[in-house]
Structures are given as structure tokens and as C-alpha cells.
Design an enzyme around this catalytic site. Structure first.
Site: not given
Length: 472
Positions: A372-373, A389, A392-393, A424, A427-428
Site C-alpha cells: 500500500h502507498p 488508490s 480513493e485518495q 499507515f 479506508a479513506v
């Protein structure tokens, strides 16, 4: 590949709105099984007498002999029971579906005429009232074709519905193979019709019942009195009617036999139930063919291509290999496991994938975490995130940070990785920058084991959210 052929998911938690005619809250459907003259009997070329569904509970077949008592019980159904039920339903103006055994119908011309004059549906109940569980598929197929031919000959019309009853594992697909039936009833799996995907194309199933059925007068631990039968029918009706009032209409099937419910003491229970059901508004009394036609119009077969349980390995991994970030081995392992229609939803497939993640070694799970980034990190700045990703971000506003916010994320990312050895993960989706930063500050205070488990749970949640964008 191990694919489980049974569908344990069905319509799921939110079944389709049946949309019964006139806004009915329940569809009530009576079946009269006409089997008299089609049962096991050496006169019919069978090896032994009948031993199923009669007043003689626990009887055994008599090889090579006629059974006078058994024959006379079946004869009662044709001579008296049928006509009692016929009068009851025609007087109440309630349509009926007859499951007619073809050889029994061939011995009942007056009964056929009465059924047709009343506008009843005559569906096929097979060639003879015999057990098919040990039949070869070719032999069962031959009997099915013979039943269709004889039924058409004696009634003047091919059957649109099929119910073997004493069926085999091949029955539904054999019926679908004929492409002759608007519906098949050899299932008890639901309170609504559903589509079965056979090797020969989609087949509508209108499920039948063995519980709201007078056959329980002829089985151990069944009904002993008409009052018990009426109470059970009433409770079933009340339960389904209440669901209809709550916006989820269902169908209620009631199974009757001329030699069982046609007896006067039991017929009174049926009569009381008819009167009870008719005392309610918004009840659709119908035939099974009416239900089938309605369902085909309102809920036609809607193929769902590329369902997870139907994909080959390459297609499965290509589609779902990125659900767990850069960890296609999870999809590889899930593919080798038992998949079924229950895994064709986001929740179902997530369970299959998460099982492989949960049972992986700690080193393998750590590898997933490290895949994961960082949040708002260097990969994001360089636009090197996966599409998931990136989306999501961006949904949390992490692609539009102020200089102070970016500096804070950079500091927290570095401190977190130093403390735990993995980035870290949260789930954003549905969170804003302030909520994410607050969780960051709180979780960085955890011990490593607690944070490892927390990060794993977040990985699973991210996977579920991704699947919810891909599947029902």
C-alpha cells in the site's frame, strides 16, 4: 477448480418486488395433484404396488402383487375426493393448477373436462407417479417426452408447467432441455420465482411447497386433524401477508391431493382457509401459469456476464487481482477454493478473498501492507498510484493539500513507517482530511501488534469498498 453448483444466495437480503397484479400483497396458489390411476401398480407395468401418500402410513410396496386397500384409497381420490375439491373451488371462484400425471389423466376423461370447463391449468406431473432418483438421465428424458406427448393427446394442449415431484438431480435440467415449459416447479427453494441457469439456457422456476401441503396427513409427524392443517395454512398466510404489507410481496403455494384433502374432514379445513384468505383485501388468487407469465413479464431473465464464479483463472485474477493492493496471489488462491453463486456479490467475493488474506503467513500479510502507498506521499505526487488508490485518495481530498497539510502527512508517514515497518493504511472513503489525520495521530500511539491487526482490518475494508464498486 472446485465450483459448488448450488445457489445458496438466491434473491438475497432484498428480493425483487413481485409487483403482483392490482398491487396484491400476496399471491395465493392452490395445486390439486391428480395422481389416481398413475401410481405404482402391477396393472401399470410396475414391479410392485404403491407405498406413498395414502392413509396406510408406513406401508411397504408389495412386489409382484396388487394391493387392494391401496388401490381403493387412490380410487377414492378419483371417485369422490376430486369432485369435492372441484365443487369447493368452483363455488369459491378460485382458479387452480392441476399437477396431472399423464397416465392418470388418460384414465380420467370426465375429470379433464371438468378441469377445463373451470378454466384450471393442467400442468404435467410426469408420465407415472413413480420415483426417479435412480433413473438414468436418458430413461428419465424418455419418460418426460412420453408424458408431454400423452398429456397433449388426452387434454388437447401441451403442458406449460412441469412438476415431477419424486424427482432426480437431473429433472430440472431435463425439463429445461425440452424448452417446452414456461416454468418448472421441482424446487422448494424460495417464496418467489427465480431463474435457473441450465446447460440448455435459462429456466424459470416457480417453487412448490411440501410444508403447506396435505401430504403431511400421510407422513409421520405430520397433520393429524383438519384444525392443524388450517392453523398452519393460516399462519403461513398471515406471515406472508404481513411481509406484503411491508412492501415485500411473496407467493403462497398450497398442495392438495384428491385422496387426502378430498376427504370430508380435511376438506373442511381447506374450505375454512379459503374463506379466511378471501376475507382479506389485496390477495391475488391465481394459477401457477399466471405467476410464471407475470414473472416473465416483470422480471425477465437478466444475464449477468462475467460473474466471479464463472470466470476462468486468468480472467478472475485479471479482474480481482488488484482488490488487495498489488497482491494478486490472494485472488489466485481464492480461485482454487470453492466458489459458487454466493460469491458473485461484493460481500460474497470479499469473504472468499479475505479468507486467503487472513490465513496467509504473517510475512505474506506484511507484504500486502507494504504494497500500500503512503497517504499523500511521493507516489501520489509522482502520479504512480494504482487507479483505485488514486481515486480513493482523491475522494478524501488528499490530492488537494495545503503546504502545511502536506508537511504534516509527510512527517506522520515517516514516523509511522519507522515505528511499525509498514505504511499507515486506512479506508479513506467517506472520510475527510481532518478525520484521517486524527486517526493517524491516534494510531501511531499503538503497539506494533495492535497496529498490525488494525492495518489488516483496514486492508480488508478497502478491498470490500473496491468490490462494492465492481459487483452487486
Amino acid at each position: 477448480m472446485n465450483r459448488y453448483p448450488r445457489d445458496m444466495h438466491g434473491h438475497g437480503a432484498t428480493p425483487p418486488d413481485a409487483d403482483w397484479p392490482g398491487g396484491a400483497k400476496i399471491a395465493v396458489q392452490f395445486v390439486i395433484n391428480y395422481e389416481e390411476g398413475g401410481e405404482n401398480n402391477i396393472l401399470h407395468g410396475d414391479a410392485a404396488s404403491e407405498a406413498f401418500l395414502s392413509e396406510i402410513v408406513g406401508t411397504a410396496a408389495w412386489p409382484g402383487q396388487r394391493h387392494a386397500n391401496m388401490e381403493s384409497i387412490y380410487e377414492y381420490g378419483a371417485r369422490a375426493g376430486f369432485w369435492r375439491l372441484h365443487r369447493m373451488f368452483t363455488t369459491a371462484d378460485i382458479p387452480v393448477t392441476v399437477y396431472g400425471v399423464a397416465t392418470a389423466l388418460a384414465r380420467a376423461p370426465s375429470h379433464i373436462a371438468a378441469m377445463q370447463d373451470a378454466g384450471w391449468e393442467i400442468a404435467s406431473h410426469g408420465l407415472k407417479w413413480i420415483e426417479y432418483k435412480d433413473f438414468a438421465a436418458d430413461d428419465e428424458r424418455a419418460d418426460m417426452q412420453a408424458a408431454i406427448a400423452l398429456h397433449t393427446e388426452v387434454t388437447g394442449q401441451a403442458p406449460e408447467g412441469w412438476y415431477t415431484g419424486r424427482s432426480s438431480i437431473n429433472t430440472i435440467d431435463l425439463a429445461a432441455e425440452t424448452r417446452a415449459f414456461a416454468y418448472v416447479a421441482d424446487a422448494y427453494a424460495d417464496d418467489l420465482p427465480y431463474w435457473h441457469e441450465s446447460p440448455y439456457g435459462p429456466q424459470l422456476i416457480v417453487p412448490y411447497t411440501l410444508d403447506a401441503n396435505d401430504m403431511r396427513f400421510a407422513t409421520p409427524q405430520g397433520f393429524n386433524s383438519g384444525d392443524q392443517f388450517f392453523a398452519y395454512l393460516k399462519d403461513t398466510f398471515d406471515g406472508l401477508y404481513a411481509e406484503g404489507e411491508d412492501g415485500a410481496p411473496k407467493m403462497m403455494s398450497i398442495g392438495l391431493h384428491c385422496r387426502l384433502a378430498g376427504r370430508p374432514g380435511r376438506a373442511q379445513a381447506v374450505k375454512r382457509f379459503i374463506e379466511y384468505a378471501q376475507s382479506h383485501s389485496n390477495v391475488w388468487f391465481c394459477r401457477r401459469i399466471d405467476i410464471a407469465r407475470h414473472w416473465r413479464e416483470r422480471h425477465p431473465y437478466n444475464p449477468q456476464p462475467d460473474r466471479p464464479s464463472t470466470l476462468n483463472q486468468d480472467a478472475f485474477v485479471a479482474r480481482f487481482g488488484g482488490v488487495f493492493e498489488h497482491s494478486s496471489w490472494i485472488a489466485d488462491r481464492a480461485f482454487a477454493d470453492e466458489l459458487s453463486p454466493a460469491h458473485d456479490t461484493a460481500i460474497g467475493l470479499h469473504n472468499a478473498l479475505a479468507r486467503k488474506f487472513r490465513t496467509a503467513s504473517e510475512a505474506e500479510r506484511l507484504g500486502v501492507l507494504k504494497a500500500h502507498p503512503d497517504l499523500a506521499g511521493k507516489l501520489a505526487a509522482a502520479k504512480r498510484l494504482t487507479a483505485d488508490s488514486t481515486s480513493e485518495q482523491a475522494s478524501a481530498g488528499l490530492d488537494a493539500l495545503t503546504d502545511d497539510e502536506r508537511a504534516r502527512f509527510t512527517d506522520l508517514n515517516a514516523r509511522y513507517v519507522d515505528a511499525f515497518g509498514f505504511p499507515f493504511i486506512i479506508a479513506v472513503k467517506g472520510l475527510n482530511k481532518a478525520q484521517i489525520l486524527d486517526a493517524f495521530e491516534r494510531r501511531i500511539q499503538n503497539d506494533r501488534d495492535t497496529e498490525f491487526q488494525t492495518a489488516c482490518r483496514q486492508v480488508e475494508r478497502i478491498a470490500l469498498l473496491r468490490l462494492q464498486d465492481m459487483l452487486p
